[in-house]
Each structure stands twice: as structure tokens, then as C-alpha cells.
Write a protein that holds these residues in place. Structure first.
Motif, PDB file in Angstrom:
ATOM      1  N   GLU A   1       0.833  -1.204   0.000  1.00  0.00           N
ATOM      2  CA  GLU A   1       0.000   0.000   0.000  1.00  0.00           C
ATOM      3  C   GLU A   1       0.870   1.257   0.000  1.00  0.00           C
ATOM      4  OE1 GLU A   1      -3.709   0.301   2.129  1.00  0.00           O
ATOM      5  OE2 GLU A   1      -3.373  -1.689   2.988  1.00  0.00           O
ATOM      6  N   VAL A   2       0.388   2.287  -0.681  1.00  0.00           N
ATOM      7  CA  VAL A   2       1.095   3.570  -0.724  1.00  0.00           C
ATOM      8  C   VAL A   2       0.174   4.641  -0.138  1.00  0.00           C
ATOM      9  CG1 VAL A   2       2.521   2.951  -2.688  1.00  0.00           C
ATOM     10  CG2 VAL A   2       0.299   4.025  -3.075  1.00  0.00           C
ATOM     11  N   PRO A   3       0.747   5.672   0.495  1.00  0.00           N
ATOM     12  CA  PRO A   3      -0.084   6.712   1.111  1.00  0.00           C
ATOM     13  C   PRO A   3      -0.861   7.520   0.082  1.00  0.00           C
ATOM     14  CG  PRO A   3       2.166   6.765   1.960  1.00  0.00           C
ATOM     15  CD  PRO A   3       2.174   5.860   0.766  1.00  0.00           C
ATOM     16  N   GLN A   4      -1.932   8.166   0.563  1.00  0.00           N
ATOM     17  CA  GLN A   4      -2.648   9.130  -0.262  1.00  0.00           C
ATOM     18  C   GLN A   4      -1.673  10.204  -0.733  1.00  0.00           C
ATOM     19  OE1 GLN A   4      -5.948   9.343  -1.052  1.00  0.00           O
ATOM     20  NE2 GLN A   4      -6.622   7.509   0.012  1.00  0.00           N
ATOM     21  N   LYS A   5      -1.855  10.674  -1.954  1.00  0.00           N
ATOM     22  CA  LYS A   5      -0.968  11.707  -2.484  1.00  0.00           C
ATOM     23  C   LYS A   5      -1.781  12.899  -2.949  1.00  0.00           C
ATOM     24  CE  LYS A   5       2.849   8.699  -3.895  1.00  0.00           C
ATOM     25  NZ  LYS A   5       3.703   9.183  -2.801  1.00  0.00           N
ATOM     26  N   GLU A   6      -1.136  14.057  -2.940  1.00  0.00           N
ATOM     27  CA  GLU A   6      -1.759  15.284  -3.409  1.00  0.00           C
ATOM     28  C   GLU A   6      -1.138  15.671  -4.756  1.00  0.00           C
ATOM     29  OE1 GLU A   6      -0.760  17.987  -0.305  1.00  0.00           O
ATOM     30  OE2 GLU A   6       1.284  18.286  -1.031  1.00  0.00           O
ATOM     31  N   PRO A   7      -1.893  16.302  -5.634  1.00  0.00           N
ATOM     32  CA  PRO A   7      -1.300  16.776  -6.891  1.00  0.00           C
ATOM     33  C   PRO A   7      -0.364  17.952  -6.626  1.00  0.00           C
ATOM     34  CG  PRO A   7      -3.589  17.487  -6.704  1.00  0.00           C
ATOM     35  CD  PRO A   7      -3.336  16.560  -5.553  1.00  0.00           C
ATOM     36  N   GLU A   8       0.572  18.151  -7.512  1.00  0.00           N
ATOM     37  CA  GLU A   8       1.520  19.246  -7.353  1.00  0.00           C
ATOM     38  C   GLU A   8       0.817  20.583  -7.572  1.00  0.00           C
ATOM     39  OE1 GLU A   8       4.878  18.760  -9.858  1.00  0.00           O
ATOM     40  OE2 GLU A   8       5.504  16.863  -8.949  1.00  0.00           O
ATOM     41  N   GLY A   9       1.341  21.606  -6.887  1.00  0.00           N
ATOM     42  CA  GLY A   9       0.855  22.965  -7.102  1.00  0.00           C
ATOM     43  C   GLY A   9      -0.407  23.333  -6.355  1.00  0.00           C
ATOM     44  N   LEU A  10      -0.831  22.527  -5.392  1.00  0.00           N
ATOM     45  CA  LEU A  10      -2.029  22.869  -4.624  1.00  0.00           C
ATOM     46  C   LEU A  10      -1.790  24.132  -3.784  1.00  0.00           C
ATOM     47  CD1 LEU A  10      -3.569  19.572  -3.189  1.00  0.00           C
ATOM     48  CD2 LEU A  10      -4.420  21.001  -5.046  1.00  0.00           C
ATOM     49  N   GLU A  11      -2.804  24.968  -3.703  1.00  0.00           N
ATOM     50  CA  GLU A  11      -2.735  26.162  -2.857  1.00  0.00           C
ATOM     51  C   GLU A  11      -3.566  25.920  -1.602  1.00  0.00           C
ATOM     52  OE1 GLU A  11      -3.879  30.932  -2.908  1.00  0.00           O
ATOM     53  OE2 GLU A  11      -3.948  29.761  -4.766  1.00  0.00           O
ATOM     54  N   TYR A  12      -2.877  25.689  -0.504  1.00  0.00           N
ATOM     55  CA  TYR A  12      -3.564  25.403   0.754  1.00  0.00           C
ATOM     56  C   TYR A  12      -3.937  26.704   1.473  1.00  0.00           C
ATOM     57  CZ  TYR A  12      -2.674  20.383   0.614  1.00  0.00           C
ATOM     58  OH  TYR A  12      -2.681  19.059   0.276  1.00  0.00           O
TER      59      TYR A  12
ATOM     60  N   ALA B   1      -9.411  20.984  -5.212  1.00  0.00           N
ATOM     61  CA  ALA B   1      -9.006  20.893  -6.614  1.00  0.00           C
ATOM     62  C   ALA B   1      -9.522  19.594  -7.195  1.00  0.00           C
ATOM     63  CB  ALA B   1      -7.475  20.950  -6.739  1.00  0.00           C
ATOM     64  N   ASN B   2      -9.952  19.633  -8.443  1.00  0.00           N
ATOM     65  CA  ASN B   2     -10.375  18.430  -9.170  1.00  0.00           C
ATOM     66  C   ASN B   2     -11.454  17.656  -8.418  1.00  0.00           C
ATOM     67  OD1 ASN B   2      -8.315  19.028 -11.065  1.00  0.00           O
ATOM     68  ND2 ASN B   2      -6.826  17.974  -9.761  1.00  0.00           N
ATOM     69  N   ASP B   3     -12.427  18.390  -7.868  1.00  0.00           N
ATOM     70  CA  ASP B   3     -13.546  17.787  -7.128  1.00  0.00           C
ATOM     71  C   ASP B   3     -13.071  16.965  -5.939  1.00  0.00           C
ATOM     72  OD1 ASP B   3     -15.519  18.858  -8.786  1.00  0.00           O
ATOM     73  OD2 ASP B   3     -15.320  17.206 -10.211  1.00  0.00           O
ATOM     74  N   LYS B   4     -11.988  17.416  -5.324  1.00  0.00           N
ATOM     75  CA  LYS B   4     -11.490  16.764  -4.123  1.00  0.00           C
ATOM     76  C   LYS B   4     -11.097  17.810  -3.094  1.00  0.00           C
ATOM     77  CE  LYS B   4      -9.755  12.553  -6.361  1.00  0.00           C
ATOM     78  NZ  LYS B   4     -10.721  11.622  -5.721  1.00  0.00           N
ATOM     79  N   LEU B   5     -11.282  17.452  -1.819  1.00  0.00           N
ATOM     80  CA  LEU B   5     -10.822  18.262  -0.694  1.00  0.00           C
ATOM     81  C   LEU B   5      -9.621  17.561  -0.084  1.00  0.00           C
ATOM     82  CD1 LEU B   5     -11.169  20.472   1.575  1.00  0.00           C
ATOM     83  CD2 LEU B   5     -12.668  18.828   2.736  1.00  0.00           C
ATOM     84  N   TYR B   6      -8.497  18.284   0.014  1.00  0.00           N
ATOM     85  CA  TYR B   6      -7.275  17.738   0.591  1.00  0.00           C
ATOM     86  C   TYR B   6      -7.049  18.389   1.945  1.00  0.00           C
ATOM     87  CZ  TYR B   6      -6.490  16.168  -4.199  1.00  0.00           C
ATOM     88  OH  TYR B   6      -6.615  15.588  -5.438  1.00  0.00           O
ATOM     89  N   LEU B   7      -6.807  17.563   2.967  1.00  0.00           N
ATOM     90  CA  LEU B   7      -6.677  18.053   4.341  1.00  0.00           C
ATOM     91  C   LEU B   7      -5.366  17.563   4.944  1.00  0.00           C
ATOM     92  CD1 LEU B   7     -10.297  17.133   5.477  1.00  0.00           C
ATOM     93  CD2 LEU B   7      -9.453  19.475   5.225  1.00  0.00           C
ATOM     94  N   LYS B   8      -4.663  18.460   5.632  1.00  0.00           N
ATOM     95  CA  LYS B   8      -3.460  18.090   6.382  1.00  0.00           C
ATOM     96  C   LYS B   8      -3.282  19.076   7.521  1.00  0.00           C
ATOM     97  CE  LYS B   8      -0.287  20.564   3.257  1.00  0.00           C
ATOM     98  NZ  LYS B   8       0.864  20.392   2.329  1.00  0.00           N
ATOM     99  N   GLY B   9      -2.294  18.823   8.376  1.00  0.00           N
ATOM    100  CA  GLY B   9      -2.054  19.720   9.508  1.00  0.00           C
ATOM    101  C   GLY B   9      -2.872  19.410  10.739  1.00  0.00           C
TER     102      GLY B   9
END
Length: 577
Positions: free
Chosen positions: A242-253, A277-285
Motif C-alpha cells: 500500500e502507498v499513502p494518499q498523495k496530493e497533486p503538485e501545485g495545490l494552494e492550501y 481541486a479536481n472535485d477533491k478536498l485535501y486536508l493536512k495539519g
């Protein structure tokens, strides 16, 4: 569906007791090499790793001079690890089996195997140990540096080094408080263990050849080896794809407010980073009880006015206890007994966590306010590191606001006739404004008032050597002695008695301005002797005897003028040594 008991709370209390977590609580640090040594050495004085009469000549000769800190060249593999780990529990080492930890292994270009964080639970300094290969067997020699930790004591950084060695238990005798003798197991350095060995199986797994050997990181100090109580035993390593979830490059958080009910009771607030971005919500922190993997991200799929967070998202290897970290979704159940005690049970949900999505407000709210988002140790069973019930995410825009007023929880006066005693003030501070919106804790301060004058927190009595005197203490400040702070709960100890009323005020220095709550005075709940009113302080001005304004208190004579909302003001002379 799987169930796990997570915590018990008293229904009548405003806050629950801490959750029972399978791998304990360790505060995260931004720098993995600056870890709290108090965690690692929680039971250090209890363990004697060098038995009497044992020569250290062989072990000293085997001790490595340098740690392997850089990833060796070769094929990097993340392997699932099974075995038994040892932790100091109430001062005694205790074993527990695990099946879903993760270890990074390099199959080196030089033909050797290299293991990162070989001894689990040691705050994971990030060092590697080498295993030589011969006839299908990997041999990890003792004496290698397995962990190095920098400890920042506030003035200097000190490096602590731990060496890989075997341990054994032997019977020892002690005497209790009543003079009665008792026996216990003492863990000492085992000079007969020269290496930890593994057989390379056909599928790439590594099976232990000396599974009974307990090995750990030992510190060499004053011609002795000492053991902090962390070790491993009967370890095997298995291929993991298994590989971790990844984010696309250039995201503006952007900063988002994360609201949740960690104990299914009071709301908790924090800042996380989010990008859409791209109909997805990316969360970290996320703020976690463990150090989360570098580069991790939690992903939600957006469709129309809904967003869904699926369970079993792999985030990587967390860096406190080496567990394989997954996001899971919980459908919890609260049961309350006849005495008012409530127990929360987490049931793993077969459905994703569904959030209502308001695109105009950039806001996400859990459709079911009882659903939970879990950070879990492993994929197979619920072993929860963190749980966040009723999650809400919305974009944060900082503005200047009046902070919520503090709330008193306890007050004990100081008596000059009670030698060695002290007075103390306990109160809650809230990271919200008067309308309940989140504010930044790093910009929130408080002042303690004796009558109408703020208490001077000087270096000699309150803060610590080298700091300037002040009347405002930060929300997160604590010296674990005179001032204590943790979350909303705060306590200040004092040796003052020449006052009638005691009050506390919050100050928010956010949004480019300074705004203050009223000074809330303590009211005795039984006699109502203290003031029941509040005074709206709008500013505190510091000047010298010539009338020149200062930014704060300075050494020498200060004129402190407190101005109120009704236009009145009071001044007092304060001399700071």
C-alpha cells in the motif's frame, strides 16, 4: 463491524477524562530530532541494564562511533512488522503484541539490509542500523547506534545516543514502604547476545532466528549501560504494497477551522490546511497525539453539495510508535449507566463520512453529527490514536474581535500566616470570540488583576530568567511551576494578600488590533463575598516618571494606568527589580 472501547466520561463534568489509547499519548514536535527526553526516559531510573560484575570491554569495543543518519543507497521498501514491543508502564517494562507496525528497509546496493527506527517506540530519531547478509540470513550486530535524540533544555541542545543491545530479566529483591521485602524482575544488559538475526524467506519476508531475544536502545553513561524501558522481541517483517494518499503538485492550501467533539461533549477547535481541486478536498495539519507521517494528506471526494471521506485511507508510518496509520470512519455509540458515567464505543462504519458542502462559504459539516473520523493504528482492528467526532471544516479569515470572557473554576487565597502555602487562581480561557468563532491561541493572552491593577509577571517570580517583566501571559505559556496551562485550563500561583478582589481578563492581538474582554472577578459561590460585576478595561498604558510611554513594563519605576470603557482611569506605581 468491529467495536472498540475508547473512553469513559462523567456525564456531569464539563470535560471527559482522557481516552484510553493503545499506544499512549506523546505530544507531536515539528522537528523529529528535537524530542522530549522525558518521554523516552520515563522509567529510566527503574532499570539497571548492566548486571553487577559484568565487564563492558566487549560491548564497548562493539559500540559504533557514528550513527547512520542518511538513507543508504538501494531499494527502499516499507515492510509490515509483527512482534512484541516493550514500554515502561508505571515504571516497569511491559510487553504488548503488535501486528501492524511499519519499518522502512533498504536492500542496499552493497548487499546489506538497513532498517530505519529498528527499536520501535523510542520517539523515532530516524537513524538506520545495518544488517549484513550471508547464506540467506540477515545479521544485525549489537553495539550499533539505533537512536539519537536532541534534547532542547531551553538554553543548550544536548545529544543523547542509544546503542542496540540485548537484555535479559533476572529476579531482584526490594523493600516496600513498610519494610517488607518483595521480589520483582529486573532487566539487565545481556552480554551473550551479539546480534539479532533474520532468515530471508522466498516471498521476501524476514523471520526471526532468535525470537526470544529482547533488544532495545541502551545508553552508555558513567561506564554503565542503562535502559529506558523500550524494546522489541520476536520481530518479523513482511512485504507491504500500500502507498499513502498523495496530493497533486501545485495545490494552494488555506487555513481552515477544524471543529470537532473529541469526547462527544465539548467542542474543540484547531487550524488545519485545506485545498480544493479536481472535485477533491485535501486536508493536512491535524493536531495529533502522535507525530504524523511527513507529507500525509486526507482526501475527500466532492460531488455536488456533498463530500465523502472514505475509510481505510493509508497515510503512512506515524513517527512516534511506528504504526501503519489509517483513516477510518466510526459510527459511535454512547452508553450511560445509573451513576452518570458514560462510555463511548467506536464501531467501524461500513459507509464513508458524509459532509454537507457549502461552496460559497467553503464550509463542510458532517451530515450525521455523531459520525467520527479516526486516526487508527493499523487497518485490521480499531486501535485508535485520535478520534474526531462531528467534524466541521470551514475557511478561516482572521479579524479583530473581542475574545470570550474567562470563566473561574477555583480560587484559594494566600495567607501570610500559613508558612509554605500559596494562593492560586484557576480559570478557563477559550479560543473563541464573544460570538463563539475560533480565534488563534498564539495571539490570545490573559492578565490577572488584584483589585484594579494587573499582576506583574516578573522573571524572578513567574516567568523564568532572561525574560522581560510583563502583565500579559500567552495562552499556551506554562513553566510547570508558577503558571500552568494546558488547553483551556489555566492556573496561576501567587503570594499576594493585600487586595480585596481578584479578576482575570483575556486579550486578543489578532487582525491587526488589540481587544480585551471585561475583567471577570471571582465570586465566592457560597458567600458571594467577591465582586459579582465586571469592569470593561479598554487599555493599559505604561509610562515612566517623566510621562514617556513604554511598550510594556521595564526595570525601575513604572506608572501603570488602566483606562475603562466609561472614561475613567486609575494609575499605580510599580517598581520592577
Amino acid at each position: 463491524m468491529r467495536k472498540v472501547f475508547t473512553l469513559a466520561i462523567m456525564a456531569a463534568l464539563s470535560m471527559a477524562t482522557f481516552a484510553q489509547r493503545p499506544y499512549g499519548d506523546v505530544s507531536p514536535e515539528s522537528n523529529p530530532y528535537l524530542q522530549s527526553r522525558s518521554t523516552l526516559n520515563a522509567g529510566r531510573v527503574e532499570f539497571k541494564a548492566q548486571p553487577a560484575g559484568v565487564s563492558l570491554s566487549r560491548s564497548k569495543a562493539a559500540m559504533a562511533d557514528e550513527a547512520i543518519t542518511e538513507q543508504p543507497d538501494g531499494e527502499l521498501m516499507l515492510m509490515r512488522r509483527e512482534g512484541t514491543d516493550w514500554l515502561p508502564v508505571y515504571g516497569s517494562p511491559a510487553p504488548a503484541d503488535y501486528t501492524e507496525k511499519g519499518t522502512y528497509v533498504v536492500k542496499g546496493t552493497d548487499g546489506n539490509y538497513y532498517f530505519k527506527n529498528f527499536v520501535t517506540n523510542m520517539c523515532n530519531g530516524g537513524q538506520w542500523v545495518k544488517g549484513t547478509v550471508s547464506d540467506g540470513v540477515v545479521t544485525v550486530d549489537c553495539g550499533q547506534i539505533c537512536t539519537q535524540l536532541w534534547y532542547d533544555n531551553g538554553s543548550t541542545n544536548e545529544l543523547y545516543t542509544y546503542y542496540l543491545f540485548g537484555l535479559k530479566g533476572q529476579e531482584a529483591t526490594g523493600t516496600d514502604w513498610y519494610g517488607e521485602e518483595y521480589t520483582y524482575t529486573e532487566y539487565v544488559y545481556d552480554e551473550t547476545v551479539e546480534s539479532i538475526q533474520f532468515k530471508i524467506e522466498d516471498d521476501g519476508s524476514l523471520s526471526p532466528l532468535n525470537p526470544d531475544v529482547l533488544f532495545g536502545g541502551l545508553e552508555y553513561e558513567d561506564e554503565e549501560l542503562t535502559w529506558p524501558g523500550y524494546g522489541d522481541q520476536n520481530c518479523s517483517f513482511h512485504p507491504f504494497s500500500e502507498v499513502p494518499q498523495k496530493e497533486p503538485e501545485g495545490l494552494e492550501y488555506k487555513d481552515y477551522i477544524f471543529v470537532n467533539k473529541p469526547y462527544m461533549k465539548d467542542y474543540a477547535y484547531a487550524i488545519v490546511q485545506a485545498a480544493i481541486a479536481n472535485d477533491k478536498l485535501y486536508l493536512k495539519g491535524f493536531n495529533s497525539t502522535v507525530r504524523l507521517p511527513e507529507g500525509y494528506v486526507v482526501v475527500a471526494d466532492i460531488s455536488g453539495d456533498k463530500a465523502t471521506i472514505s475509510g481505510d485511507q493509508f497515510l503512512g508510518v506515524e513517527n512516534t510508535y511506528s504504526t501503519l496509520l489509517y483513516v477510518k470512519v466510526s459510527d459511535p455509540e454512547v452508553q450511560t449507566d445509573e451513576w452518570g458515567w458514560s462510555t463511548i464505543y467506536d464501531y467501524e462504519s461500513e459507509s464513508p463520512l458524509v459532509l454537507n458542502y457549502d461552496a460559497a462559504a467553503n464550509r463542510f459539516d458532517a451530515v450525521d453529527p455523531e459520525d467520527g473520523l479516526l486516526f487508527n493504528a493499523g487497518k485490521t482492528e480499531l486501535l485508535v490514536h485520535d478520534h474526531f467526532y462531528a467534524p466541521i471544516f470551514y475557511e478561516f479569515n482572521e479579524v479583530s474581535v473581542e475574545p470570550a470572557a474567562p470563566v473561574w473554576t477555583y480560587y484559594m487565597p494566600y495567607s501570610v500566616f500559613d508558612w509554605g502555602a500559596w494562593g492560586y487562581a484557576s480559570f478557563n480561557l477559550y479560543t473563541t470570540d464573544v460570538d463563539g468563532n475560533y480565534i488563534l491561541p498564539e495571539k490570545l493572552f490573559f492578565s490577572l488583576y488584584f483589585d484594579d491593577q494587573p499582576l506583574v509577571f516578573s522573571e524572578e517570580t513567574y516567568i523564568g530568567w532572561g525574560d522581560e517583566p510583563t502583565t500579559e501571559i500567552g495562552y499556551n505559556f506554562s513553566n510547570n511551576d508558577i503558571i500552568g496551562g494546558g488547553g483551556m485550563y489555566h492556573t496561576v500561583y501567587f503570594y499576594e494578600s493585600d487586595f480585596t478582589d481578584i479578576g482575570v481578563q483575556t486579550i486578543y492581538r489578532g487582525g491587526g488590533d488589540v481587544k480585551r474582554s471585561p475583567v471577570v472577578y471571582y465570586v465566592d459561590p457560597t458567600t458571594s463575598v467577591k465582586k459579582a460585576t465586571t469592569a470593561q478595561v479598554v487599555s493599559t498604558v505604561y509610562t515612566d516618571v517623566s510621562g514617556r510611554q513604554r511598550s510594556g513594563l521595564v526595570k525601575g519605576l513604572n506608572i501603570v494606568t488602566v483606562k475603562y470603557a466609561d472614561g475613567s482611569q486609575k494609575s499605580k506605581k510599580l517598581f520592577v527589580k
